[in-house]
Design an enzyme around this catalytic site. Structure first.
Site, short mmCIF file in Angstrom:
data_model
loop_
_atom_site.label_atom_id
_atom_site.label_comp_id
_atom_site.label_asym_id
_atom_site.label_seq_id
_atom_site.Cartn_x
_atom_site.Cartn_y
_atom_site.Cartn_z
N ASN A 19 -9.48 -3.49 -9.19
CA ASN A 19 -8.16 -2.81 -8.58
C ASN A 19 -7.08 -2.50 -10.11
O ASN A 19 -5.78 -2.96 -10.20
CB ASN A 19 -7.40 -3.59 -7.38
CG ASN A 19 -5.77 -2.34 -6.98
OD1 ASN A 19 -6.08 -1.12 -7.61
ND2 ASN A 19 -5.55 -2.13 -5.42
N GLU B 6 -3.37 -12.39 -3.80
CA GLU B 6 -4.13 -11.87 -4.21
C GLU B 6 -4.42 -10.59 -4.38
O GLU B 6 -3.77 -9.63 -3.34
CB GLU B 6 -4.94 -12.43 -3.60
CG GLU B 6 -4.62 -14.33 -3.48
CD GLU B 6 -3.83 -14.25 -2.24
OE1 GLU B 6 -3.40 -13.67 -1.31
OE2 GLU B 6 -3.74 -15.81 -1.95
N TYR C 252 1.80 -4.74 -10.77
CA TYR C 252 1.78 -5.85 -11.11
C TYR C 252 2.61 -7.19 -12.04
O TYR C 252 3.03 -7.65 -12.14
CB TYR C 252 0.89 -7.29 -10.64
CG TYR C 252 0.75 -6.84 -8.84
CD1 TYR C 252 1.63 -6.24 -7.72
CD2 TYR C 252 -0.64 -6.98 -7.86
CE1 TYR C 252 1.02 -5.23 -6.49
CE2 TYR C 252 -1.20 -6.61 -7.09
CZ TYR C 252 0.09 -5.89 -6.55
OH TYR C 252 0.15 -5.26 -5.45
N ALA D 46 0.74 -1.20 0.05
CA ALA D 46 0.37 0.30 -0.15
C ALA D 46 0.64 1.30 0.36
O ALA D 46 1.86 1.38 0.80
CB ALA D 46 -0.86 -0.10 0.91
N VAL D 47 0.48 2.40 -0.58
CA VAL D 47 0.76 3.64 -0.20
C VAL D 47 0.09 4.49 -0.63
O VAL D 47 -0.69 4.60 -0.96
CB VAL D 47 1.86 3.48 -2.14
CG1 VAL D 47 2.40 5.22 -2.27
CG2 VAL D 47 2.49 2.37 -2.39
#
Length: 166
Positions: free
Chosen positions: A130, A125, A137, A92-93
């Site tokens: 998203n 996952e 990814y 997360a950012v």
């Protein structure tokens, strides 16, 4: 300063990557809650730090001494090594630092550390909706291998399982 201006100025900030410590956990949980990740919470991150995978828990700090303490973390990544597989649990950012390369840097470093630690592949996952994470990814070599129906709650959503060889 608008959110867009903050994101643009983040590119000019000093960013350093370090191992996560228990002193980072309040900010990690804050980032987690604002990012829509499935909730782990303070206790789960703390427990991970006590285990054998603490070298696979990284944080990105911004601004050196120019940013007030208590709001210095821009992002984090948490992974776990099981047998020869690296499982990326959370990435997360903070909103204002997204699209500045911090997530990519965290991911590249954790994949390299996983490989050094003996992992032959990595998997993760993500929420099926998203698109930003999916693009990140895929750009790092991950490919979709399966879909898990109704894997996430709050809100209910399918998960895509992605794998890459290291």
């Amino acid at each position: 300063m608008s959110l867009t201006e903050q994101a643009i100025s983040a590119r000019d900030q000093d960013v350093s990557i370090a191992r996560m410590t228990e002193h980072d956990l309040l900010e990690v949980v804050d980032i987690e809650e604002s990012s829509g990740l499935s909730r782990w919470g303070w206790a789960a991150y703390y427990a991970e730090l006590q285990g054998g995978n603490k070298h696979l828990m990284l944080v990105a700090r911004v601004g050196g001494g120019r940013v007030p303490v208590g709001s210095r973390l821009a992002g984090y990544i948490v992974a776990r090594l099981v047998a020869d597989e690296l499982h990326i649990n959370n990435v997360a950012v903070r909103d204002r630092y997204r699209r500045c390369g911090i997530g990519r840097t965290l991911l590249d470093l954790i994949l390299a550390e996983g490989k050094r630690s003996g992992a032959s592949r990595a998997f993760l996952e993500l929420r099926a909706g998203n698109a930003a994470a999916l693009a990140l990814y895929e750009s790092c070599g991950f490919r979709i291998t399966s879909r898990r129906g109704k894997y996430y709650s709050e809100p209910v959503e399918d998960a895509l399982v992605m794998i890459t060889e290291l």
